[in-house]
Design an enzyme around this catalytic site. Structure first.
Site, mmCIF file in Angstrom:
data_model
loop_
_atom_site.group_PDB
_atom_site.id
_atom_site.type_symbol
_atom_site.label_atom_id
_atom_site.label_comp_id
_atom_site.label_asym_id
_atom_site.label_seq_id
_atom_site.Cartn_x
_atom_site.Cartn_y
_atom_site.Cartn_z
ATOM 1 N N HIS A 121 6.503 -6.106 -7.769
ATOM 2 C CA HIS A 121 6.571 -4.924 -7.612
ATOM 3 C C HIS A 121 8.038 -5.512 -5.971
ATOM 4 O O HIS A 121 8.370 -4.529 -6.126
ATOM 5 C CB HIS A 121 5.374 -5.568 -6.036
ATOM 6 C CG HIS A 121 4.570 -4.872 -7.081
ATOM 7 N ND1 HIS A 121 3.044 -5.852 -7.663
ATOM 8 C CD2 HIS A 121 3.728 -3.597 -7.625
ATOM 9 C CE1 HIS A 121 2.524 -5.141 -8.281
ATOM 10 N NE2 HIS A 121 3.146 -3.882 -7.853
ATOM 11 N N GLY A 143 -0.880 -2.068 -5.029
ATOM 12 C CA GLY A 143 -1.254 -3.215 -5.026
ATOM 13 C C GLY A 143 -1.846 -4.683 -5.467
ATOM 14 O O GLY A 143 -1.250 -4.534 -6.708
#
Ligand code: PAF
Length: 283
Positions: free
Chosen positions: A37, A31
């Site tokens: 990402h 996360g």
């Protein structure tokens, strides 16, 4: 985009995607998502029709005194970002879903061993880190059963160990390496960069500067190491932990006279934050 928490919800979603003839990609993350990402997800979307992103801050890969408690947890913002980039499924399990046999309050032993490569460089500074990392990655592979999984090149030692585990334990799984995404300053993107204030950001960019300079100057492994160390020596406030050259194929430190593909690896502490980076050099 759907969010699921339970193992059977994930399994059902993946099974129905596969039944519809879709290739399934998994992008494991902890996360605090950033551009880096998103580039992993873009790679996944190029190769698969159903992209699962997992978010799980894995306690097993943090040592005592590391930043597990303060690691940024931004699930709502992450889910919004994943919907914007059209990921298909967010798997955000709790610890009891990932480690169902865990005894409450007890420390879960790592089920996987990274072996000797897990004990050098990052593994020497973070004992047990790679055993914990491989344990969760194997668990995510088992839960998701992906066709493809995507990991960033920035965590080079992690990627090496995952590839090696996949080659023996998950022979049908394709591991994809995604290039490191950088800030305009050259700093490799990382969830931990959000710990850095402006003074620290200035110091942090020395890591990538050292790698780039070494690559420019490198005719030999010795020159590459010396050049990178010389750049870091100009910023002693960035506490250098290691600069090392390893063979891409074995992750063994390279010897004088080496010819082939090597990775120049760097780790330094800027304030309380550990940063790592690497660059490939062909000798
Ligand atoms: O690179 C990471 O974010 C983590 O090490 C990973 C691969 C998601 C396992 O927890």
């Amino acid at each position: 985009m759907r969010t699921v928490i339970l193992a059977n919800e994930l399994a059902a979603a993946v099974a129905s995607a596969k039944a519809a003839g879709k290739k399934v990609a998994l992008v494991p993350t902890m996360g605090a998502l950033h551009e880096g990402h998103l580039s992993l997800i873009a790679q996944a979307k190029k190769r698969a029709e159903f992209v699962v992103v997992s978010i799980f801050v894995n306690p097993l890969q943090f040592g005592q005194g590391e930043d597990f408690a303060k690691y940024p947890r931004t699930l709502e913002a992450d889910a919004k970002l994943l919907a914007e980039v059209s990921a298909d499924l967010l798997f955000a399990p709790t610890a009891d879903v990932v480690y169902p046999n865990q005894v409450a309050g007890a420390t879960q032993p790592a089920a996987k061993s990274a072996g000797p490569v897990g004990e050098i460089l990052e593994g020497a500074i973070r004992p047990g880190h790679f055993d914990g990392m491989l344990t969760v990655v194997a668990r995510l592979f088992d839960l998701c059963q992906p066709d493809i999984a995507v990991f960033g090149a920035k965590d080079a030692q992690q990627l090496f160990l995952i590839r090696r585990m996949a080659a023996t334990d998950y022979p049908h799984l394709e591991i994809i390496e995604a290039e490191t995404v950088r800030e305009p300053s050259g700093l490799a993107m990382s969830s931990r960069n959000r710990y850095l204030d402006s003074e620290h950001l200035e110091l942090a960019k020395q890591l990538s500067a050292a790698l780039r300079f070494a690559k420019q100057k490198a005719n030999t492994p010795e020159q590459a190491l010396e050049s990178a160390r010389a750049v870091m020596a100009k910023s002693p406030a960035a506490k250098l932990e290691y600069i090392a050259l390893v063979d891409c194929d074995s992750f063994g430190e390279i010897q004088a006279g080496f010819k082939g593909r090597a990775l120049l690896l760097i780790a330094a502490r800027v304030g309380q934050t550990r940063l790592i980076d690497n660059i490939e050099i062909v000798f």
